[in-house]
Design a protein around this motif. Structure first.
Motif, PDB file in Angstrom:
ATOM      1  N   VAL A  53       5.285  24.924   7.960  1.00 48.44           N
ATOM      2  CA  VAL A  53       5.271  24.468   6.565  1.00 48.44           C
ATOM      3  C   VAL A  53       5.039  22.966   6.586  1.00 48.44           C
ATOM      4  O   VAL A  53       5.677  22.245   7.354  1.00 48.44           O
ATOM      5  N   LEU A  54       4.109  22.496   5.764  1.00 45.58           N
ATOM      6  CA  LEU A  54       3.795  21.079   5.700  1.00 45.58           C
ATOM      7  C   LEU A  54       4.313  20.507   4.381  1.00 45.58           C
ATOM      8  O   LEU A  54       4.140  21.110   3.327  1.00 45.58           O
ATOM      9  N   ILE A  55       4.951  19.346   4.466  1.00 46.49           N
ATOM     10  CA  ILE A  55       5.455  18.649   3.285  1.00 46.49           C
ATOM     11  C   ILE A  55       4.822  17.262   3.271  1.00 46.49           C
ATOM     12  O   ILE A  55       4.942  16.516   4.253  1.00 46.49           O
ATOM     13  N   LEU A  56       4.149  16.908   2.192  1.00 48.58           N
ATOM     14  CA  LEU A  56       3.544  15.588   2.041  1.00 48.58           C
ATOM     15  C   LEU A  56       4.461  14.737   1.174  1.00 48.58           C
ATOM     16  O   LEU A  56       4.747  15.083   0.028  1.00 48.58           O
ATOM     17  N   ILE A  57       4.946  13.616   1.749  1.00 44.95           N
ATOM     18  CA  ILE A  57       5.864  12.731   1.022  1.00 44.95           C
ATOM     19  C   ILE A  57       5.449  11.273   1.239  1.00 44.95           C
ATOM     20  O   ILE A  57       4.638  10.977   2.120  1.00 44.95           O
ATOM     21  N   HIS A  58       6.026  10.381   0.472  1.00 45.49           N
ATOM     22  CA  HIS A  58       5.806   8.936   0.645  1.00 45.49           C
ATOM     23  C   HIS A  58       6.602   8.478   1.864  1.00 45.49           C
ATOM     24  O   HIS A  58       7.666   9.002   2.159  1.00 45.49           O
ATOM     25  N   GLU A  59       6.076   7.489   2.556  1.00 45.90           N
ATOM     26  CA  GLU A  59       6.738   7.053   3.798  1.00 45.90           C
ATOM     27  C   GLU A  59       8.120   6.453   3.557  1.00 45.90           C
ATOM     28  O   GLU A  59       8.974   6.478   4.431  1.00 45.90           O
ATOM     29  N   LYS A  60       8.376   5.936   2.368  1.00 49.46           N
ATOM     30  CA  LYS A  60       9.701   5.383   2.075  1.00 49.46           C
ATOM     31  C   LYS A  60      10.764   6.478   1.988  1.00 49.46           C
ATOM     32  O   LYS A  60      11.936   6.217   2.207  1.00 49.46           O
TER      33      LYS A  60
ATOM     34  N   GLU B 191       0.838  -1.187   0.000  1.00 46.59           N
ATOM     35  CA  GLU B 191       0.000   0.000   0.000  1.00 46.59           C
ATOM     36  C   GLU B 191       0.876   1.240   0.000  1.00 46.59           C
ATOM     37  O   GLU B 191       1.963   1.248   0.564  1.00 46.59           O
ATOM     38  N   ASN B 192       0.371   2.260  -0.637  1.00 48.15           N
ATOM     39  CA  ASN B 192       1.081   3.534  -0.623  1.00 48.15           C
ATOM     40  C   ASN B 192       0.609   4.350   0.565  1.00 48.15           C
ATOM     41  O   ASN B 192      -0.569   4.686   0.669  1.00 48.15           O
ATOM     42  N   ASN B 193       1.522   4.637   1.456  1.00 46.47           N
ATOM     43  CA  ASN B 193       1.216   5.457   2.619  1.00 46.47           C
ATOM     44  C   ASN B 193       2.006   6.744   2.520  1.00 46.47           C
ATOM     45  O   ASN B 193       3.203   6.726   2.254  1.00 46.47           O
ATOM     46  N   PHE B 194       1.322   7.826   2.750  1.00 48.75           N
ATOM     47  CA  PHE B 194       1.948   9.135   2.671  1.00 48.75           C
ATOM     48  C   PHE B 194       1.888   9.790   4.041  1.00 48.75           C
ATOM     49  O   PHE B 194       0.938   9.593   4.799  1.00 48.75           O
ATOM     50  N   ILE B 195       2.911  10.546   4.345  1.00 50.21           N
ATOM     51  CA  ILE B 195       2.978  11.188   5.656  1.00 50.21           C
ATOM     52  C   ILE B 195       3.230  12.679   5.496  1.00 50.21           C
ATOM     53  O   ILE B 195       3.746  13.137   4.469  1.00 50.21           O
ATOM     54  N   ASN B 196       2.861  13.400   6.537  1.00 47.56           N
ATOM     55  CA  ASN B 196       3.102  14.842   6.589  1.00 47.56           C
ATOM     56  C   ASN B 196       4.305  15.114   7.472  1.00 47.56           C
ATOM     57  O   ASN B 196       4.396  14.581   8.579  1.00 47.56           O
ATOM     58  N   ILE B 197       5.183  15.950   6.991  1.00 49.34           N
ATOM     59  CA  ILE B 197       6.294  16.427   7.809  1.00 49.34           C
ATOM     60  C   ILE B 197       6.072  17.916   8.022  1.00 49.34           C
ATOM     61  O   ILE B 197       5.891  18.663   7.061  1.00 49.34           O
ATOM     62  N   HIS B 198       6.063  18.327   9.284  1.00 55.92           N
ATOM     63  CA  HIS B 198       5.891  19.744   9.618  1.00 55.92           C
ATOM     64  C   HIS B 198       7.245  20.324   9.985  1.00 55.92           C
ATOM     65  O   HIS B 198       7.958  19.756  10.816  1.00 55.92           O
TER      66      HIS B 198
ATOM     67  N   VAL C   3       8.365  15.068  -3.347  1.00 49.79           N
ATOM     68  CA  VAL C   3       7.426  15.888  -2.576  1.00 49.79           C
ATOM     69  C   VAL C   3       6.112  15.961  -3.339  1.00 49.79           C
ATOM     70  O   VAL C   3       6.056  16.473  -4.455  1.00 49.79           O
ATOM     71  N   LEU C   4       5.045  15.428  -2.746  1.00 51.88           N
ATOM     72  CA  LEU C   4       3.747  15.427  -3.422  1.00 51.88           C
ATOM     73  C   LEU C   4       3.015  16.748  -3.271  1.00 51.88           C
ATOM     74  O   LEU C   4       2.377  17.208  -4.201  1.00 51.88           O
TER      75      LEU C   4
ATOM     76  N   LYS D 209      10.741   9.194   3.849  1.00 55.18           N
ATOM     77  CA  LYS D 209      10.751   9.957   5.103  1.00 55.18           C
ATOM     78  C   LYS D 209      12.144  10.046   5.720  1.00 55.18           C
ATOM     79  O   LYS D 209      12.596  11.129   6.080  1.00 55.18           O
ATOM     80  N   ASP D 210      12.835   8.914   5.847  1.00 50.93           N
ATOM     81  CA  ASP D 210      14.158   8.918   6.486  1.00 50.93           C
ATOM     82  C   ASP D 210      15.145   9.787   5.710  1.00 50.93           C
ATOM     83  O   ASP D 210      15.907  10.553   6.304  1.00 50.93           O
TER      84      ASP D 210
END
Length: 149
Positions: free
Chosen positions: A107-114, A63-70, A96-97, A116-117
């Motif tokens: 500032v919010l950045i939406l990226i794929h969880e892969k 599954e594609n999971n996306f996360i927010n980084i603030h 960066v989506l 993230k690191d």
């Protein structure tokens, strides 16, 4: 003055007419030969091309999971400006989506969880640390009517 001598250059000789017809026939023959010899679709794919084609039509395995980084920001910015600054930091804009500012200092950045690191590592190298942000916290509600809720 003889009219036949005046306009001799306009007369077409039999040899000129024959040359023109031969040239036209040769051009037509060349066109038909090219059409017959052209291969529009080749059914000889390379091994790598075949692998790519088969993976295109497979079912999703994950599954594609996306996360927010603030991250902190000094002011609200346009998404194009945020992306430009992230590129200077070293974060790939393709990964960066979405970017936007949910609050004045965030500032919010939406990226794929892969990714993230890698993104967090590049932010830390640039001296930018992530922060926790709760949309429902009372400090983010600007309307005094909603403070009691």
């Amino acid at each position: 003055m003889n009219s036949q001598n005046e306009f001799q250059y306009l007369k077409a000789t039999k040899s000129n007419i024959a040359l023109r017809q031969n040239n036209n026939n040769n051009n037509n023959n060349n066109r038909t030969k090219r059409r017959k010899n052209q291969f529009f679709r080749q059914n000889n794919p390379a091994k790598k091309q075949l692998e790519i084609a088969t993976t295109t039509f497979e079912e999703k395995k994950e599954e594609n999971n996306f996360i927010n980084i603030h991250i902190p920001g000094k002011r609200r910015m346009k998404p194009s400006e945020i992306r430009k600054q992230l590129a200077f930091v070293g974060i790939d804009n393709i990964q960066v989506l979405d970017t936007y500012c949910p609050d004045w200092d965030t500032v919010l950045i939406l990226i794929h969880e892969k990714y993230k690191d890698t993104a967090e590592k590049k932010l830390v190298q640039a001296g930018i640390f992530t922060k926790e942000y709760n949309y429902l916290h009372i400090s983010h509600l600007r309307d005094s009517k909603l403070a009691g809720l």
